[in-house]
Scaffold this active site. Structure first.
Site, PDB file in Angstrom:
ATOM      1  N   CYS A 319      11.376  51.904 128.641  1.00 26.20           N
ATOM      2  CA  CYS A 319      11.882  51.734 130.002  1.00 26.20           C
ATOM      3  C   CYS A 319      12.477  53.045 130.516  1.00 26.20           C
ATOM      4  CB  CYS A 319      12.938  50.637 130.037  1.00 26.20           C
ATOM      5  SG  CYS A 319      13.544  50.267 131.699  1.00 26.20           S
ATOM      6  N   ARG A 418       7.476  42.191 138.462  1.00 28.81           N
ATOM      7  CA  ARG A 418       8.707  42.320 137.686  1.00 28.81           C
ATOM      8  C   ARG A 418       9.757  43.130 138.440  1.00 28.81           C
ATOM      9  NH1 ARG A 418      11.544  44.834 133.422  1.00 28.81           N
ATOM     10  NH2 ARG A 418      12.078  43.304 131.819  1.00 28.81           N
TER      11      ARG A 418
END
Length: 502
Positions: A319, A418
């Protein structure tokens, strides 16, 4: 003026546990790692729980139906990824639910007029070596016989032979009525020394199979996570865009628990999604929400009706949200803050909403730290991506085996849902990377080792359950030099001085 939090944003690696008194009963085999998965009221039991505090992340590279089966066998839950078509995700859920049921609906079926080539093709597609031969080729047609690998030899056959000429006919099969209980079925299997027991209706139609291997599997996996029908517990991820179509399909496929998969959960979009679920299904559908990193975010989602709250922004190994957008929080700080609010919310309302720590796990000891800080269970991506059971490819890089691993915010995944902020339906920039992780072998072996470490550490703290650990744990911040001190130092390791093994 902006609000400033003066306490630094801490990670798990900045903490250590201080040992507590260990009684004579504090041995790893006595540790119970069961933990609630969904919310419950004071004095009641949760509708769903975990036997180990581990769930797999809602990611293309991590959680498909194969991972769902493997993790449920160990006592955890996999959340099958939602960045695919509704039909494909629902099919994955259905396959995982059907895989282990005690009573299994046949998914490998043939007609008597089919050929050996048809047998080879359908067993290749399903991966199952036992096929039912029914009058019409359907799972519940009139049973005529069975095909197993013992019924044919490819090297001595042409492929054109009709199934009816080499199948094991019904007259030679051991069968039982459809009303047979699972215990009775297992007794019949053992008494007759067979591997497969078809359960049939009075009219002769096939209803279920019971397999010897499922009995053996249960004995080998005593904490496997099963629902009331002895099927594996399976989770699935959803988004805040197509939830009105996706959730009904997943529920119909048998999903036990859902999770809104989002990089940031303190939003109107999650509020609307949770409201729709409660209006449509009441409390029958269990759904978690997130992600958040502070007390305010937790309370928002709890009051919106979330069954559990997921904590963590930017801490995953793939991430890059913090780099790209400058938002997030160190995972330890986030877990401590959110879990403190969970306890206050429970004290005030009598409703306990479990907290899932998502991200920031690098070493096995981080599992225990996260639990000690208050997390009820963990969600893991990189950890599970390394195993045989993950859906990504195993590749050889510079002589070492690796597994592909990519973020849901990467160009490869293109999972714009998302990162839904209510605008255009597209991914405008990346919040994840495409990478490799070292291949680690089977899930079972690695999970067993990790949890053995967790249990040992809990015993060092004088705790035999997760709630007891959270009550008794003493944690200390560590300096950069004490981190160095904690590993091997001021020595020359033998593997650095010895030549290759011969």
């Amino acid at each position: 003026m902006a609000t400033f939090l003066n306490e630094p944003s801490r990670t798990f690696s900045e903490y250590l546990l201080i040992p507590g008194y260990s009684g004579a009963d504090c041995v790893p085999d006595n540790v119970n790692l069961s933990t609630p998965l969904v919310k419950f009221r004071r004095g009641e039991k949760p509708a769903l729980h975990l036997n180990i505090p581990m769930t797999s992340a809602v990611m293309q590279a991590v959680s498909d139906d194969k991972m769902a089966v493997a993790l449920a066998r160990e006592g955890g839950v996999s959340f099958i990824f939602g960045s695919q078509s509704i039909q494909d995700q629902a099919a994955m859920v259905a396959r995982a639910k059907a895989y282990k049921a005690g009573f299994v609906v046949s998914d490998t079926n043939l007609r008597p007029t089919d050929t050996l080539s048809d047998v080879l093709e359908i067993t290749r597609k399903t991966g199952h070596s036992t096929a039912a031969v029914t009058e019409d080729g359907t799972p519940n047609g009139k049973l005529l016989g069975l095909i197993t690998r013992r019924d044919y030899r490819v090297s001595r056959m042409t492929g054109d032979e009709k199934v009816e000429t080499f199948m094991t006919p019904l007259s030679k099969l051991v069968t039982a009525p459809s009303s047979t209980t699972l215990k009775e079925a297992n007794d019949i299997i053992w008494d007759n020394k067979v591997n497969t027991l078809p359960l049939v209706e009075a009219e002769g139609n096939l209803v279920y199979f019971v397999f010897r291997k499922d009995y053996d599997s249960h004995k080998e996996n005593p904490i496997e996570l099963l629902d009331e029908n002895k099927k594996y517990v399976v989770g699935a991820g959803v988004n805040t865009r197509d939830y009105k179509e996706r959730i009904p399909a997943l529920v119909a496929a048998g999903a036990d628990v859902l999770c809104i998969d989002s990089s940031e959960g303190f939003s109107e979009w999650q509020k609307r999604t949770l409201a729709w679920v409660r209006e449509t299904y009441g409390d029958r559908v269990k759904i978690g929400a997130g992600n958040v990193v502070d007390a305010e975010g937790f309370r928002f989602l709890a009051e919106c009706g979330a069954d559990f709250v997921k904590v963590g922004i930017g801490g995953g190994s793939i991430c890059i949200t913090r780099e790209q957008k400058g938002i997030g929080r160190g995972q330890a700080s986030a877990v401590i803050d959110v879990c403190g609010e969970r306890d206050r919310y429970f004290e005030k309302t009598g409703v306990y909403v479990p907290v899932c720590s998502d991200g920031g796990i690098v070493h096995d000891y981080h599992f225990t730290l996260a639990l000690a800080m208050g997390a009820d269970f963990l969600m893991l991506g990189r950890y599970f991506a390394r195993f045989d059971e993950s859906p990504s490819r195993r590749v050889s890089i510079a002589g070492s085996y690796m597994k592909e691993y990519w973020g849901e915010g990467s160009a490869r995944a293109r999972n714009w849902q998302r990162y839904d902020l209510g605008g255009a339906a597209r991914l405008s920039f990346e919040e994840g990377v495409d990478s490799y992780v070292p291949y680690a072998g089977s899930l079972h072996d690695n999970v067993e080792l990790t949890l053995r470490k967790v249990k040992h550490t809990m015993c060092n703290c004088g705790a035999l359950t997760i709630p007891e650990l959270q009550k008794k744990a003493k944690l200390t911040l560590v300096s950069s030099t004490s981190i160095v001190e904690g590993g091997a130092h001021d020595v020359v390791l033998k593997e650095n001085t010895l030549g290759p093994a011969k």
